[in-house]
Scaffold this motif. Structure first.
Motif, PDB file in Angstrom:
ATOM      1  N   ALA A 206      37.067  40.477  31.172  1.00  0.00           N
ATOM      2  CA  ALA A 206      37.213  40.857  32.649  1.00  0.00           C
ATOM      3  C   ALA A 206      35.861  40.536  33.609  1.00  0.00           C
ATOM      4  O   ALA A 206      36.502  40.347  34.746  1.00  0.00           O
ATOM      5  CB  ALA A 206      37.202  41.993  32.701  1.00  0.00           C
ATOM      6  N   THR A 207      34.662  40.402  33.427  1.00  0.00           N
ATOM      7  CA  THR A 207      33.733  39.787  33.879  1.00  0.00           C
ATOM      8  C   THR A 207      33.810  38.568  33.690  1.00  0.00           C
ATOM      9  O   THR A 207      32.908  37.811  34.701  1.00  0.00           O
ATOM     10  CB  THR A 207      32.375  40.563  34.415  1.00  0.00           C
ATOM     11  N   ASP A 208      33.573  37.915  32.351  1.00  0.00           N
ATOM     12  CA  ASP A 208      32.987  37.010  32.064  1.00  0.00           C
ATOM     13  C   ASP A 208      33.728  35.506  32.615  1.00  0.00           C
ATOM     14  O   ASP A 208      33.705  34.577  32.144  1.00  0.00           O
ATOM     15  CB  ASP A 208      33.265  36.255  30.520  1.00  0.00           C
ATOM     16  N   PHE A 209      35.695  35.865  32.679  1.00  0.00           N
ATOM     17  CA  PHE A 209      36.499  34.867  33.543  1.00  0.00           C
ATOM     18  C   PHE A 209      37.195  35.041  34.407  1.00  0.00           C
ATOM     19  O   PHE A 209      36.701  36.354  34.961  1.00  0.00           O
ATOM     20  CB  PHE A 209      37.432  34.811  32.134  1.00  0.00           C
ATOM     21  N   ALA A 210      37.967  34.410  34.901  1.00  0.00           N
ATOM     22  CA  ALA A 210      38.426  33.808  36.419  1.00  0.00           C
ATOM     23  C   ALA A 210      39.158  33.173  36.289  1.00  0.00           C
ATOM     24  O   ALA A 210      38.959  32.332  35.795  1.00  0.00           O
ATOM     25  CB  ALA A 210      37.489  34.373  37.232  1.00  0.00           C
ATOM     26  N   GLY A 211      39.993  33.318  37.654  1.00  0.00           N
ATOM     27  CA  GLY A 211      41.158  32.422  37.711  1.00  0.00           C
ATOM     28  C   GLY A 211      40.126  31.185  37.930  1.00  0.00           C
ATOM     29  O   GLY A 211      39.628  31.050  39.147  1.00  0.00           O
ATOM     30  N   ALA A 212      40.704  29.873  37.559  1.00  0.00           N
ATOM     31  CA  ALA A 212      40.005  28.545  38.073  1.00  0.00           C
ATOM     32  C   ALA A 212      40.872  27.170  38.266  1.00  0.00           C
ATOM     33  O   ALA A 212      42.170  27.661  37.120  1.00  0.00           O
ATOM     34  CB  ALA A 212      39.159  28.381  37.545  1.00  0.00           C
ATOM     35  N   PRO A 213      40.878  26.243  38.939  1.00  0.00           N
ATOM     36  CA  PRO A 213      41.512  25.130  39.047  1.00  0.00           C
ATOM     37  C   PRO A 213      40.922  24.626  37.703  1.00  0.00           C
ATOM     38  O   PRO A 213      40.204  25.081  37.136  1.00  0.00           O
ATOM     39  CB  PRO A 213      41.010  24.177  39.781  1.00  0.00           C
TER      40      PRO A 213
END
Length: 587
Positions: A206-213
């Protein structure tokens, strides 16, 4: 004679130790179960490949070596399962033998979607086919990087037990994940990217990843090693996941491509490779004071909040570039970061063709479009408290009383401006001398070449736009000015060059060598980009490596460097002895 032979034997032994096949690689390539898994991680997951509106035609996964030593991929497996499904050995991909250096990436091409939308991936390291091709969901699922394929696990009722250092990412509504919860999924998320340019791994999805281009970078991209604290080298902030890059500059702008713009407008930023841009905004200000909008000077026409655009913090690509543009338009090199802006899509209004100022700002409150930053139209910016201009460039289209803000006006002598490029290697912020500008030739929006007759007077010969790549021409070299020059030459110049000139070159030239020339040697007449002393030509390439044994640079550790230094020292002693013997023989 005996002593000389012994010395040569020592030198040969040292050289052999440094350059033999057994250079310690077996020890440096991490093989222990814990060390290897702790370093090899899932860096990016893209499950929209080939779906409607997708940018790329295939799903893909990027692996990353966040450790400090090379890693071998042979013996590892990628596995996929649906959000509520069980992992099965049949739904896995065995990775072939390859060596990833510290900071190295590995691009795995997976299944294609049903619509055929999107472009081909750039140079995958592994193209999966047949039964080994994994088809990822774009909204929910789970992906594992393991040594032994998982079987019959992956749900709330039957969670998988991972080995030390193995990696698992659950997203959307996945029933198994690392840490406090899965990564936020959904149809609006293009790709899932690990924080800190791939360097952050707290075992919490939940904290290590995020949405991105999406940034499908493979082994062709330059390695981007992590710092010892787990952040991307060159990035500031906790674990490299936040804060500002050490360098943030406007690098290139295309505001009015020939013909219909068709999504080919873009703003390019340059900075520290892998560095982050949290807290930065790019503002486009109205500069037209005539016509139908005489009171709009200084109005913010467009805002690009780079932090929120990437779902948190954007990062420069492996080549130190980030392009803000349409989802279509120019195809960018794989090592370039991209931020898609709906404002620059083909159907949107995009950048104005007239007078404008482009600002990179940091600090202060977020600015919204329509804000007037020059309420009294006096040409002086009225920024929110705490906001500073990091870099700027501006141009005017010749309709009075147009204004160019921030003191960086690159308007050509005769013509409007449709594009502008920073000289390669010039890191001077807010400097008109760092840029050339003008119109583009051609009838197609994909045209990149500048018109030699409708451009600024410092246009390099053959200049062109280079979206997502190193800019066309090197920074002007400058030259020694004549006596009493305001920026060079004469007594009291800041740095060596001629008689006190600011930069090296023959006496008299203001931007190149030779006597008397203002932009070229010996009386002028030669264009500044045509080479010669002090001209705008690119810096010479670094010398080729010296002949001899070719040790693997990626596998050379400190011990090897010490041995090489000792070998060089012994060689120097032997050479000195040879010279002394030659002198004695001559005498």
């Amino acid at each position: 004679m005996t002593r000389r032979s012994g010395s040569w034997r020592v030198l040969a032994a040292l050289a052999l130790a440094a350059c033999s096949g057994d250079d310690g690689r077996a020890e440096r390539v991490q093989r222990s179960r814990h060390a290897l898994g702790a370093a090899l991680v899932l860096r990016e997951i893209y499950g929209r490949g080939g779906n409607s509106g997708a940018r790329y035609a295939h799903d893909y996964v990027v692996l990353f070596n966040r450790g400090s030593a090379p890693i071998e991929t042979g013996g590892w497996h990628l596995q996929y399962a649906s959000a509520a499904g069980l992992f099965a050995p049949s739904v896995s991909v065995a990775l072939p033998e390859a060596t990833l250096p510290a900071g190295g990436r590995y691009l795995v091409q997976l299944a294609a979607g049903s619509t055929g939308a999107g472009v081909a991936l750039p140079a995958p390291d592994l193209v999966t086919t047949g039964a080994a091709t994994l088809s990822l969901s774009s909204t929910s699922g789970k992906l594992a990087l393991v040594r032994t394929p998982l079987a019959g696990c992956g749900t709330t009722a039957a969670p998988c037990a991972l080995g030390a250092g193995e990696d698992l990412v659950g997203y959307g509504s996945a029933q198994q994940f690392e840490g406090s919860g899965p990564v936020l999924g959904g149809s609006a998320v293009e790709a899932l990217a690990r924080a800190g340019a791939g360097c952050v791994d707290t075992d919490d999805n939940a904290t290590d990843f995020a949405g991105a281009p999406p940034q499908p970078l493979g082994s062709a991209a330059p390695p981007a090693p992590c710092d010892p604290d787990g952040g991307a080298a060159g990035a500031s902030g906790a674990a490299g996941a936040s804060g500002a890059a050490s360098l943030v500059l406007l690098n290139e702008i295309s505001a009015n491509p020939p013909g219909a713009d068709s999504g080919y407008e873009y703003l390019e930023l340059r900075g520290t490779p892998g560095g982050t841009l949290g807290g930065h905004q790019v503002l486009v200000l109205e500069g037209d004071g005539g016509g139908t909008q005489p009171t709009q000077l200084g109005r913010v026409d467009l805002v690009f909040d780079i932090g929120s655009a990437c779902g948190g913090v954007c990062s420069f690509g492996g080549n130190g570039l980030l392009v803000i543009g349409s989802s279509a338009g120019h195809v960018l090199p794989p090592e370039t970061a991209r931020v898609v802006s709906p404002a620059l899509d083909a159907t949107a209004g995009g950048l104005e063709n007239g007078s404008a100022t482009f600002l990179v700002v940091s600090g202060g409150a977020s600015v919204v479009a329509g804000t007037d930053l020059d309420a009294d139209d006096d040409g002086v910016l009225e920024l929110p408290a705490g906001m500073v201009v990091v870099d700027a460039v501006a141009w005017r289209d010749g309709t009075a009383p147009d204004l160019a803000y921030a003191g960086v006006d690159v308007t050509p002598l005769s013509a409007s401006v449709h594009a502008a490029s920073r000289f390669r290697g010039d890191d001077t912020p807010r400097s008109a001398g760092a840029w050339w500008s003008g119109e583009l030739d051609g009838a197609s929006a994909s045209t990149r070449g500048y018109s030699s007759t409708r451009a600024s007077d410092d246009l390099p010969l053959g200049a062109e736009l280079t979206p997502g790549a190193e800019n066309y021409a090197a920074a002007p070299a400058g030259g020694a000015g004549g006596a009493g020059g305001t920026t060079s030459g004469g007594a009291g110049g800041a740095t060596p060059g001629g008689a006190g000139g600011t930069t090296p070159g023959g006496a008299g030239g203001t931007s190149s060598g030779g006597a008397g020339g203002t932009t070229s040697g010996e009386g002028g007449g030669r264009p500044p980009w045509a080479g010669g002393a002090g001209a705008h030509s690119a810096a010479p390439a670094p010398p080729a490596a010296a002949p001899g044994c070719a040790c693997r640079a990626a596998g050379r550790d400190e011990t090897t460097r010490v041995w090489l230094a000792l070998a060089g020292a012994v060689g120097g002693v032997l050479a000195a002895r040879a010279r002394r013997r030659a002198v004695r023989a001559w005498r």
